[in-house]
Design an enzyme around this catalytic site. Structure first.
Site, PDB file in Angstrom:
ATOM      1  N   SER A 157      37.901 -78.793 -86.813  1.00  0.00           N
ATOM      2  CA  SER A 157      36.864 -80.331 -86.904  1.00  0.00           C
ATOM      3  C   SER A 157      35.865 -80.100 -87.730  1.00  0.00           C
ATOM      4  O   SER A 157      35.068 -78.592 -87.595  1.00  0.00           O
ATOM      5  CB  SER A 157      36.646 -80.441 -85.024  1.00  0.00           C
ATOM      6  OG  SER A 157      36.059 -81.490 -84.931  1.00  0.00           O
TER       7      SER A 157
ATOM      8  N   ASN B 241      27.358 -72.553 -90.629  1.00  0.00           N
ATOM      9  CA  ASN B 241      26.218 -74.115 -90.246  1.00  0.00           C
ATOM     10  C   ASN B 241      25.647 -74.643 -90.021  1.00  0.00           C
ATOM     11  O   ASN B 241      25.878 -73.833 -88.534  1.00  0.00           O
ATOM     12  CB  ASN B 241      27.882 -74.365 -90.577  1.00  0.00           C
ATOM     13  CG  ASN B 241      28.454 -75.003 -90.142  1.00  0.00           C
ATOM     14  OD1 ASN B 241      27.568 -76.789 -89.202  1.00  0.00           O
ATOM     15  ND2 ASN B 241      29.134 -74.591 -88.957  1.00  0.00           N
ATOM     16  N   ALA B 242      24.776 -75.283 -90.061  1.00  0.00           N
ATOM     17  CA  ALA B 242      24.048 -75.429 -88.958  1.00  0.00           C
ATOM     18  C   ALA B 242      24.053 -77.077 -89.192  1.00  0.00           C
ATOM     19  O   ALA B 242      23.090 -78.048 -88.938  1.00  0.00           O
ATOM     20  CB  ALA B 242      22.293 -75.685 -88.195  1.00  0.00           C
TER      21      ALA B 242
ATOM     22  N   ASN C  16      34.842 -80.802 -77.983  1.00  0.00           N
ATOM     23  CA  ASN C  16      33.909 -80.025 -78.461  1.00  0.00           C
ATOM     24  C   ASN C  16      33.246 -79.527 -77.980  1.00  0.00           C
ATOM     25  O   ASN C  16      31.615 -80.043 -77.088  1.00  0.00           O
ATOM     26  CB  ASN C  16      33.784 -80.424 -79.264  1.00  0.00           C
ATOM     27  CG  ASN C  16      32.364 -79.706 -80.510  1.00  0.00           C
ATOM     28  OD1 ASN C  16      32.428 -78.326 -79.490  1.00  0.00           O
ATOM     29  ND2 ASN C  16      31.135 -80.119 -81.455  1.00  0.00           N
TER      30      ASN C  16
ATOM     31  N   CYS D 230      30.239 -76.785 -79.703  1.00  0.00           N
ATOM     32  CA  CYS D 230      29.676 -76.393 -80.482  1.00  0.00           C
ATOM     33  C   CYS D 230      27.899 -75.620 -80.141  1.00  0.00           C
ATOM     34  O   CYS D 230      27.358 -76.079 -79.300  1.00  0.00           O
ATOM     35  CB  CYS D 230      29.191 -77.899 -81.296  1.00  0.00           C
ATOM     36  SG  CYS D 230      28.328 -78.047 -82.040  1.00  0.00           S
TER      37      CYS D 230
ATOM     38  N   GLY E 165      35.374 -68.177 -90.975  1.00  0.00           N
ATOM     39  CA  GLY E 165      35.389 -68.178 -91.809  1.00  0.00           C
ATOM     40  C   GLY E 165      35.566 -66.759 -91.801  1.00  0.00           C
ATOM     41  O   GLY E 165      36.033 -66.325 -90.894  1.00  0.00           O
TER      42      GLY E 165
ATOM     43  N   GLY F 295      38.684 -68.037 -89.161  1.00  0.00           N
ATOM     44  CA  GLY F 295      38.945 -67.847 -89.982  1.00  0.00           C
ATOM     45  C   GLY F 295      40.375 -67.670 -90.979  1.00  0.00           C
ATOM     46  O   GLY F 295      40.517 -66.577 -92.048  1.00  0.00           O
TER      47      GLY F 295
ATOM     48  N   GLY G 171      39.039 -73.715 -91.068  1.00  0.00           N
ATOM     49  CA  GLY G 171      38.156 -74.571 -91.648  1.00  0.00           C
ATOM     50  C   GLY G 171      37.869 -74.480 -92.815  1.00  0.00           C
ATOM     51  O   GLY G 171      38.101 -74.710 -94.088  1.00  0.00           O
ATOM     52  N   THR G 172      36.760 -72.858 -92.469  1.00  0.00           N
ATOM     53  CA  THR G 172      36.115 -72.684 -93.599  1.00  0.00           C
ATOM     54  C   THR G 172      37.083 -72.669 -94.702  1.00  0.00           C
ATOM     55  O   THR G 172      36.726 -72.791 -96.003  1.00  0.00           O
ATOM     56  CB  THR G 172      35.133 -71.646 -93.539  1.00  0.00           C
ATOM     57  OG1 THR G 172      34.141 -71.707 -92.454  1.00  0.00           O
ATOM     58  CG2 THR G 172      34.253 -70.765 -94.165  1.00  0.00           C
TER      59      THR G 172
HETATM   60  C1  LIG Z   1      30.728 -77.361 -91.630  1.00  0.00           C
HETATM   61  C2  LIG Z   1      30.948 -77.182 -90.827  1.00  0.00           C
HETATM   62  C3  LIG Z   1      31.106 -78.088 -89.407  1.00  0.00           C
HETATM   63  C4  LIG Z   1      31.786 -77.857 -87.988  1.00  0.00           C
HETATM   64  N1  LIG Z   1      31.159 -79.081 -87.478  1.00  0.00           N
HETATM   65  C5  LIG Z   1      32.239 -78.825 -86.551  1.00  0.00           C
HETATM   66  C6  LIG Z   1      32.725 -80.192 -85.335  1.00  0.00           C
HETATM   67  O1  LIG Z   1      31.702 -80.971 -85.604  1.00  0.00           O
HETATM   68  N2  LIG Z   1      33.491 -80.135 -84.874  1.00  0.00           N
HETATM   69  C7  LIG Z   1      33.777 -78.446 -84.073  1.00  0.00           C
HETATM   70  O2  LIG Z   1      34.245 -78.914 -83.418  1.00  0.00           O
HETATM   71  N3  LIG Z   1      33.892 -77.884 -84.247  1.00  0.00           N
HETATM   72  C8  LIG Z   1      33.471 -77.470 -86.105  1.00  0.00           C
HETATM   73  N4  LIG Z   1      33.064 -76.542 -86.736  1.00  0.00           N
HETATM   74  C9  LIG Z   1      33.176 -75.181 -86.592  1.00  0.00           C
HETATM   75  C10 LIG Z   1      35.339 -75.930 -87.179  1.00  0.00           C
HETATM   76  O3  LIG Z   1      36.009 -76.324 -86.455  1.00  0.00           O
HETATM   77  C11 LIG Z   1      36.392 -74.094 -86.623  1.00  0.00           C
HETATM   78  O4  LIG Z   1      35.867 -74.565 -84.696  1.00  0.00           O
HETATM   79  C12 LIG Z   1      35.242 -73.047 -86.887  1.00  0.00           C
HETATM   80  O5  LIG Z   1      34.630 -73.015 -88.558  1.00  0.00           O
HETATM   81  C13 LIG Z   1      35.592 -71.684 -86.499  1.00  0.00           C
HETATM   82  O6  LIG Z   1      37.372 -71.789 -88.237  1.00  0.00           O
HETATM   83  P1  LIG Z   1      36.975 -71.526 -89.967  1.00  0.00           P
HETATM   84  O7  LIG Z   1      36.717 -70.049 -89.214  1.00  0.00           O
HETATM   85  O8  LIG Z   1      38.507 -71.414 -89.827  1.00  0.00           O
HETATM   86  O9  LIG Z   1      36.100 -72.315 -90.153  1.00  0.00           O
HETATM   87  C14 LIG Z   1      32.616 -76.629 -87.968  1.00  0.00           C
HETATM   88  C15 LIG Z   1      32.833 -75.567 -88.701  1.00  0.00           C
HETATM   89  C16 LIG Z   1      32.480 -76.073 -90.304  1.00  0.00           C
HETATM   90  C17 LIG Z   1      31.702 -74.698 -90.959  1.00  0.00           C
END
Ligand SMILES: Cc1cc2nc3c(=O)[nH]c(=O)nc-3n(C[C@H](O)[C@H](O)[C@H](O)COP(=O)(O)O)c2cc1C
Ligand SMILES: Cc1cc2nc3c(=O)[nH]c(=O)nc-3n(C[C@H](O)[C@H](O)[C@H](O)COP(=O)(O)OP(=O)(O)OC[C@H]3O[C@@H](n4cnc5c(N)ncnc54)[C@H](O)[C@@H]3O)c2cc1C
Ligand SMILES: Cc1cc2nc3c(=O)[nH]c(=O)nc-3n(C[C@H](O)[C@H](O)[C@H](O)COP(=O)(O)OP(=O)(O)OC[C@H]3O[C@@H](n4cnc5c(N)ncnc54)[C@H](O)[C@@H]3O)c2cc1C
Ligand SMILES: Cc1cc2nc3c(=O)[nH]c(=O)nc-3n(C[C@H](O)[C@H](O)[C@H](O)COP(=O)(O)O)c2cc1C
Ligand code: FES
Ligand code: FES
Lengths: 312, 280, 312, 280
Positions: free
Chosen positions: A26, A72-73, A129, A132, A219, A246, A267-268
């Site tokens: 997400s 990210n924020a 979620n 968050c 990541g 990640g 995600g990332t």
């Molecule tokens: C830019 C960005 C926005 C995100 N927005 C949400 C969100 O709206 N809701 C949510 O549950 N997780 C959000 N996440 C978290 C990702 O869904 C994921 O749980 C997290 O980034 C770890 O996975 P990754 O390392 O593959 O990115 C966000 C992550 C990123 C980087």
């Protein structure tokens, strides 16, 4: 002719059967990715978290670079529930892949109301979620404690017949207790996990690199944390765990499946390479075929005990 | 100094950009053009070169020694030539990512994603164009010059710089038939106060149907004011920190004034080109 | 002649004055490093955590590689308190830099007893490792909850007149509450923080890469988490905070000082480059001189509010 | 195939190693020596070359494409020559770190840390030496051959391999005056059962004062047994996953049997060379 057989990539997440275990995380996915590849090759479509009303999200800068990842924020900018019903739901109806709608709220009541409102035809599952870190002050979230997790998931469960996934946070000392609380309250699956709360400062300006001061780290840098939680929760719970954190390569996908994940979210990695999920589906299929692995069940949860010592 | 962006001979389609490509390009050259900027020339797959002036690519920069850029870095297209398979970027070394770009040598490969975003538009009734820009903004606007010439428009380019010799792309603009006016900080000709009468004189002569700008908020405010007063439309290319570059993450929003309301738009998707009147 | 002045690098950690703010992190330092540089250039010497009895530590493999860091599950192999008194204490007496002794235990009683026993002449401060994730099952530790933190620090405080540092863990959802509990219980400083609990699996053998299955993640990958906690705890507490986690460069040191750290500990970076701490002391001095910064107080806690938006 | 490790002409001091150095070395060459191994030759600062056979360096391996080795990787010294400023490693590409080493080209620099650990000893009463090793273990023992020659000892080298042509360093051992016996898996000559009578015959003739070994636990057990039975001492170079390489982190412990007790020792500090009798 074992090695010429087409492997079965389908993944079972509770009652939901996915064509393959690769889906987006997400907030890192939208219809815009259809510019890059056909989104129907994905196991599921997971949308950016929506909240009830219209919201702007956080001040910029909303992202920054890290070694092995990013912060990210974004917050949860949201066009509200009408936009979801009238624009997004019809858009996603064109695809065969199941649609997973991520929701969040500041209070249990608001969360429950939104859950009822998004339980619509065309929605295959709801991802709550509850983790968050940007929503409430100082990054506190429901999923930091088993009690608040149990409360909110119980209320959500009462509002929907759709499969309900609870998305956990790494920002807790009690991940297993939280996971068990979500399971006891009726969650159908766990998504493990969201971002880890972090911070970065520009030493020249002495300002935080994020407009929101703190933000979520994602990541490769957080992979060992997410994998550890995936292992812990898959060992402790009987509902399926969806690994997230990640994941960028086939090896990462396999690592999470071996640790006990029934499927994974990416995600990332999509930001570094928007084609990555399409590649992972193909690579997983190729690997299974080469290894003579016919079904994911031969991978999921097959982690062995450590070798004793290190003797040749 | 003459930087020569090469542009698709057939004008690119207007409106929504086509699908973008994640592709591996090969470095043809990567050379300093003055103390601050470098020109990167790539051999890129043709399918990635259906570009419009104003669009950008996201570059997966290699890691320079001891640093670890993670996200892609957005770069405006400085030049493109689908037939020759050439893609050019003009960049300033600012941090880890661009330091990584600076390490690229001929023959190295670079992963590129694009073209991305909405480019400049050039409707039929914009016959007399005025481009006012500064610094690397001049690079972003460079591909417009050839496009204007190809479409038979008249172009005036006001190039602003700290010192006259730092004004970029001046010869390039001249090559494509633009009238070039260099203004600079040393003689004070680059201040909004000095520019205003200069531009208003042109407007009075009916020589300005539209503005293009990039790279300076002082220039933006000047053009917004002139645009409002004289009813002249225009476009600006904007920047913002990005993550995905595709519209998915909402990292790159900026506020825009649309009528009475302030709305958020994604620089990578709705932009990077926006109406001057709406920019904030 | 501001820029020709020798800057004052000294760091104040409660009552203790250090020649400079650079010291090693527990478990990543020993007398063996004297093969590489003169250890007296360090702000302090922080020893590997000791426990009361003799212990072997964890099974091998005890470390593994990660992107941007490593996992360790060394455990706390310990030669016991006699070895400390009879061999280590006399050895470290040769140096001028203050000696910080890290201790840990499985129970509050044992912890308190050890604290009393190591409060010896030659010891400048005691660092209570209440956060090592390997000691108790599933990585639980005192510093995961404010209550257990308050209990153990109160007992330790009663046992020693030496400066008492409490070393916190990132594996908690309540870092600020834990920090405030340690302060309220009488800690003189906080070390922020220990490793984040992680895991890694070898997909070929399907075995965990660590003999202990899970272990502590350290190195640049955890820096944003440690920095965030340093900022949070320095904002909330009045006792000094010593930053620790992923520090490897001068920029990292400055980032932690700006976030509010009074000094920093360098761990994993020493494994990549054993000379790093010596280099950091020299580089910090050079930077201060070049910037006309005469004392650390001009850096510590000077973090600014974020810029609004991103307008040129 | 002849690999020629070059060794300090003046024998290195025995006992505790001198201080070690973190230094930048320059790659002279990095070439495959057979399907599995590569030879890395470095130009290294002389101060880092006060080495003993059996010691090792910790190499900060560059990142190969798409991988990110973090910790240093330990490598036995294959050859060293303080006068020429040369340092050599013979390595097998196993994972990210060694894949990174394989990318090094002449002129590249490599950060090395060493020499580390305790090397082999060669007391006066060890006049007749027998070296029994397999695979890359032969590389670790290679520097011993020249040392033995320099000190006028007699050396028998039993080189074990899967196939005879894979036995490493055979010509090298011969060059330094050793008697070489190649045993291999194809004719069964490399099994402990086949080796035992071979070695016992030498022992019976009084031709074995000490053993050296590396790289095979089956060989270790054979030599432990023979050593016990015939009162012959010896040394083994051992491996373990490492982090610091200096003795600080206690990652690299292995159990050793000392009398009745089992104790933990650090391979990087107390080793990598240990008495054969105590190894487990
Ligand atoms: C830019 C960005 C926005 C995100 N927005 C949400 C969100 O709206 N809701 C949510 O549950 N997780 C959000 N996440 C978290 C990702 O869904 C994921 O749980 C997290 O980034 C770890 O996975 P990754 O390392 O593959 O990115 C966000 C992550 C990123 C980087
Ligand atoms: C659509 C678009 C087109 C661009 N075109 C060009 C171009 O043609 N030539 C060129 O030299 N630069 C261009 N930029 C800016 C370029 O993307 C940044 O300079 C680059 O990302 C900096 O990366 P870095 O790793 O070198 O520096 P970093 O260390 O990441 O940052 C250095 C400084 O640049 C700022 N910065 C980083 N990313 C951005 C960004 N996306 N937008 C604005 N500021 C940023 C940082 O806040 C910091 O102050 C463009 C930016 C955008 C959004
Ligand atoms: C004192 C010492 C001397 C050595 N000398 C040589 C040498 O001269 N030539 C040579 O080719 N190799 C030598 N090795 C082994 C070498 O260090 C490993 O092969 C290397 O670290 C593997 O790194 P990698 O990133 O390529 O592979 P990784 O992906 O890290 O590992 C690949 C495989 O090697 C194993 N491994 C990793 N590190 C070690 C280690 N430190 N010891 C044992 N196994 C390990 C892993 O468990 C895995 O199975 C030595 C090891 C030690 C401890
Ligand atoms: C190999 C290793 C052993 C460690 N042992 C201890 C220990 O005994 N006690 C302790 O408090 N912290 C221990 N730590 C944690 C470090 O002191 C430090 O808090 C952590 O590694 C984060 O800092 P870094 O990223 O700079 O390494 C250890 C870390 C490593 C890598
Ligand atoms: S950069 Fe992701 S939406 Fe614009
Ligand atoms: S590798 Fe650190 S003690 Fe041996």
């Amino acid at each position: 002719m074992k090695d010429l057989m087409t492997p079965d990539l389908s993944a079972q997440v509770g009652a939901l059967r996915l064509a393959n275990p690769i889906m987006p995380a997400s907030g890192t996915f939208s219809e815009d990715l259809s510019d890059v590849f056909d989104l129907d090759i994905l196991g599921a479509h997971v949308l950016k978290t929506i909240m009830h009303g219209k919201r702007d999200g956080n001040p910029t800068p909303r992202v920054c670079d890290l070694q092995g990842g990013m912060l990210n924020a974004i917050g949860i900018p949201s066009k509200g529930i009408e936009d979801f019903r009238e624009r997004m739901l019809p858009y996603w109806a064109r695809y065969g892949a199941p649609l997973v709608v991520s929701i969040s709220a500041h209070s249990v009541d608001e969360f429950a109301r939104l859950c009822a409102e998004v339980s619509l035809p065309g929605v295959a599952a709801i991802e709550a979620n509850i983790s968050c870190p940007n929503i409430e002050a100082n990054g506190k979230a429901f999923a930091m404690r088993p009690e608040t997790t149990h409360d909110v998931v119980t209320r959500l469960r009462a509002e929907t017949d759709l499969p309900l996934w609870a998305k956990l946070t790494p920002n807790t000392g009690e991940p297993v207790e939280v996971a068990l609380a979500a399971e006891a309250a009726g969650a159908d699956a766990l998504v493990v996990a969201n971002t880890a709360l972090g911070m970065s400062i520009d030493i020249t300006t002495r300002r935080p690199k994020l407009g929101n001061v703190m933000g979520g780290m994602s990541g490769p840098a957080i992979k060992p944390i997410a994998l550890r939680m995936t292992y812990q929760t898959a060992q402790a719970c009987s509902i399926p765990v969806i690994g997230c954190g990640g994941i960028a390569t086939l090896d990462d996908v396999l690592e999470f499946l071996i640790a006990g994940a029934a499927a994974v979210q990416v995600g990332t990695a999509t930001f570094q390479s928007p084609t990555v999920m399409a590649r992972l589906v193909a690579e997983l299929s190729g690997w299974m075929q080469a290894q003579g692995v016919t079904a994911l069940s031969q991978i999921i949860g097959t982690v062995e005990a450590p070798a004793e010592g290190l003797h040749e | 100094m003459s930087l020569s962006p090469t542009i698709l001979s057939v004008p690119a389609p207007e409106g929504l950009s086509a699908r973008c490509l994640e592709a591996s390009a090969v470095v043809v050259s990567n050379t300093p053009v003055n103390g601050e900027y470098r020109l990167l020339v790539l051999d890129a797959p043709r399918e990635a070169l259906n570009c419009q002036p104003g669009q950008f690519f996201q570059l997966l920069c290699p890691a320079p020694e001891g640093e670890h850029p993670f996200l892609r870095r957005p770069m405006s297209i400085y030049g493109y030539d689908a037939e020759a398979g050439r893609l050019q970027f003009l960049y300033k070394v600012a941090g880890a990512g661009t330091r990584g770009l600076a390490t690229l040598r001929a023959g190295d490969s670079l992963n590129v994603l694009g073209p991305l975003g909405q480019g400049f538009s050039m409707p039929e009734d914009w016959q007399n164009l005025m481009l006012v820009a500064r610094g690397v903004g001049l690079a972003t606007l460079a591909p417009l010059a050839r496009e204007a010439q190809a479409r038979g428009r008249r172009l005036t380019a006001i190039c602003s710089a700290r010192r006259p010799e730092l004004a970029m792309s001046v010869e390039l603009f001249r090559d494509y038939g633009a009238e070039v006016i260099v203004v600079h900080d040393e003689d004070g000709s680059s201040t909004p106060e000095a520019l205003r009468p200069l531009i208003e004189a042109r407007i009075a002569k009916g020589e300005v149907d539209a503005f293009y700008t990039c790279g300076s908020s002082r220039l933006l405010r000047l053009l917004q004011d002139l645009g409002r007063t004289h009813g002249i439309p225009g476009e600006i290319a904007m920047e913002q920190q990005m993550a995905c570059g595709l519209g998915m993450c909402q990292a790159c929003v900026r506020p825009f004034r649309v009528g009475e309301r302030v709305i958020q738009r994604r620089v990578c998707r709705e932009g990077p080109v926006f109406p001057i009147a709406e920019a904030m």
